[in-house]
Scaffold this active site. Structure first.
Site, PDB file in Angstrom:
ATOM      1  N   GLY A   1      47.756 -23.153  57.386  1.00 45.60           N
ATOM      2  CA  GLY A   1      48.950 -22.405  56.978  1.00 45.60           C
ATOM      3  C   GLY A   1      49.539 -22.970  55.705  1.00 45.60           C
ATOM      4  N   ASN A   2      50.733 -22.554  55.381  1.00 45.73           N
ATOM      5  CA  ASN A   2      51.428 -23.095  54.202  1.00 45.73           C
ATOM      6  C   ASN A   2      52.927 -23.058  54.443  1.00 45.73           C
ATOM      7  OD1 ASN A   2      52.589 -20.548  53.009  1.00 45.73           O
ATOM      8  ND2 ASN A   2      50.423 -19.998  53.092  1.00 45.73           N
ATOM      9  N   ARG A   3      53.682 -23.454  53.453  1.00 45.87           N
ATOM     10  CA  ARG A   3      55.112 -23.703  53.654  1.00 45.87           C
ATOM     11  C   ARG A   3      55.996 -22.474  53.444  1.00 45.87           C
ATOM     12  NH1 ARG A   3      55.780 -29.268  53.553  1.00 45.87           N
ATOM     13  NH2 ARG A   3      53.992 -30.382  52.699  1.00 45.87           N
ATOM     14  N   SER A   4      55.438 -21.317  53.220  1.00 44.97           N
ATOM     15  CA  SER A   4      56.288 -20.151  52.920  1.00 44.97           C
ATOM     16  C   SER A   4      57.149 -19.772  54.125  1.00 44.97           C
ATOM     17  CB  SER A   4      55.419 -18.961  52.512  1.00 44.97           C
ATOM     18  OG  SER A   4      56.218 -17.813  52.407  1.00 44.97           O
TER      19      SER A   4
ATOM     20  N   ALA B   1      52.538 -15.920  50.503  1.00 44.47           N
ATOM     21  CA  ALA B   1      51.618 -17.015  50.182  1.00 44.47           C
ATOM     22  C   ALA B   1      50.414 -16.833  51.101  1.00 44.47           C
ATOM     23  CB  ALA B   1      52.297 -18.357  50.417  1.00 44.47           C
TER      24      ALA B   1
END
Ligand code: PMT
Length: 393
Positions: free
Chosen positions: A204-207, A270
């Site tokens: 995943g990512n931080r969005s 993102a």
């Protein structure tokens, strides 16, 4: 900004009523003609005389003591817009159910003007299922809900439930009156996709989805019909149709199918560039040794839209760290109309913040750099640019 616009300010009974006086003043300063209506309990928190002195009109306080035989319908019909600030849990419930037992609610029911609602209450009351149900009903009925914010609350408490600041309410009122995107069909992507490794873990990512949500909400406020395809929590706002997704593939499928009849697509999500080729059906266990995870590319959603003919007006985002050179390059190579670059390493910018500092690039490499702004302000400036571009077509 609101020159000559007729604003009815409804004040209900919460501590934040003291801010309604400042809101009234800001509305008057913005050129609005302001009339107030107060619930009985609001008068325990704020003097009617104070609002009278600011607006030049004594507030309507009840059905019975007014010179007008029908003060609520007179006020409701007079309004270009009505704002309820603060809106307590009780007032929100009455607005949602149409319980017309005071002159403020009756005015809101009697008006055909857009209604802006600024909730203010303790966190527990805001998060209560009944309040959330009522606010969702109001939003679905077309009310413009602004806030609440997080911060200090009455009695020394702290949390979400604080009425947003008057200037933000003035902006929401201006937005409710502005319908420059009416009839537009807009697709927005938001949030960070999650690519499963196994049933428990993902890439995943931080969005947080805040940037995409702000873009979707601003467009809806300005009259567009918005399809928000999101891998994050979505706002319940009239005019925003939410399609929840998790993976890049799900986002691509939704975006590609909904872009066919869209006028504008804004890709603020993102999206993972790679995903596990073979996600495990069962949880990977430490005892089974070091897993080898082979990755494969995800679909490039932006490229898929850019290659269509005809295609919607297309806006991409680029999350860069340090230099925005990559964003400039994407503007010239990705087949977009605008490319919004943000430096996610810069304080107050990028992931998870309420603010963002962006530079907007065009395919010819030209750029306009905006200062650090709230994501709402970034969204509105972006829509101004898109509107001007499309009107120039
Ligand atoms: O959600 P917030 O916490 O508010 O944070 C906002 C944000 C930082 C996520 C947002 O402002 C932002 O920059 N979004 C784009 C992030 C990104 O993925 O950038 P990128 O440079 O990797 O991708 C470029 C563009 O291609 C983006 O429009 C992206 O949506 C799109 N893309 C990327 C990969 C892919 N497989 N398909 C795509 O369509």
């Amino acid at each position: 900004m609101l020159s000559g616009r007729r604003v009815v300010l409804g004040v209900s009974g919460g501590v934040a009523a003291y801010k309604a006086a400042y809101l009234a003043r800001r509305l008057v300063e913005a050129g609005a003609d302001v009339r107030c209506v107060m619930s009985e309990s609001a008068t325990q928190f704020l003097g009617a005389q104070t609002l009278a002195a600011i607006t030049g009109e004594f507030p309507v306080l009840s059905f019975w003591d007014e010179a007008d035989v029908s003060p609520h319908t007179a006020l409701g019909q007079w309004a270009d817009v009505m704002v309820v600030a603060p809106a307590t849990a009780s007032t929100i419930a009455k607005l949602a159910s149409g319980t017309s037992d005071n002159v403020l609610i009756a005015t809101a029911l009697a008006t055909e003007a857009p209604i802006v609602v600024a909730p203010a209450m303790h966190t527990e009351m805001w998060e209560n299922a009944a309040t959330q149900r009522n606010i969702a009903i109001l939003a679905a009925d077309g009310a413009h809900v602004v806030g609440p914010a997080a911060g200090a609350l009455a009695g020394g408490d702290h949390g979400t439930g604080r009425m947003v600041e008057p200037d933000e309410i003035v902006a929401a009122i201006a937005g409710a009156l502005q319908a420059d995107l009416a009839g537009w069909r807009v697709v927005v992507t938001a949030g960070g996709t999650r690519e499963p490794i196994d049933p428990v873990r993902y890439i995943g990512n931080r969005s947080s989805g805040r940037m995409g949500n702000a873009i979707a909400v601003a467009a809806a406020r300005r009259g567009a019909h918005v399809v928000l395809i999101t891998a994050a929590a979505a706002p319940a706002v009239a005019g925003v149709e939410v399609i929840p997704v998790e993976t890049a593939q799900e986002m691509a499928d939704a975006a590609w199918s909904r872009c066919d009849d869209a006028d504008v697509a804004v890709m603020a999500a993102a999206v993972a560039d790679f995903r596990p080729l073979l996600p495990s059906d069962e949880k990977l266990r430490r005892g089974e040794g070091m897993p080898e995870i082979t990755l494969e590319p995800t679909p490039d959603i932006l490229a898929g839209i850019a290659s269509r003919s005809p295609r919607p007006y297309l806006v991409g985002f680029a999350a860069e760290s340090g230099s925005l050179e990559g964003a400039r390059r994407k503007a010239t190579t990705k087949g977009v109309d605008l490319l919004v670059g943000n430096d996610v390493a810069s304080p107050g910018s990028g992931f998870g913040t309420d603010t963002n500092q962006v530079t907007v690039y065009r395919p010819d490499g030209s750029a306009v750099e905006w200062p650090l702004l709230s994501k709402t302000e970034v969204a509105d400036r972006l829509w101004d640019l898109i509107r001007d571009d499309r009107q120039g077509d």
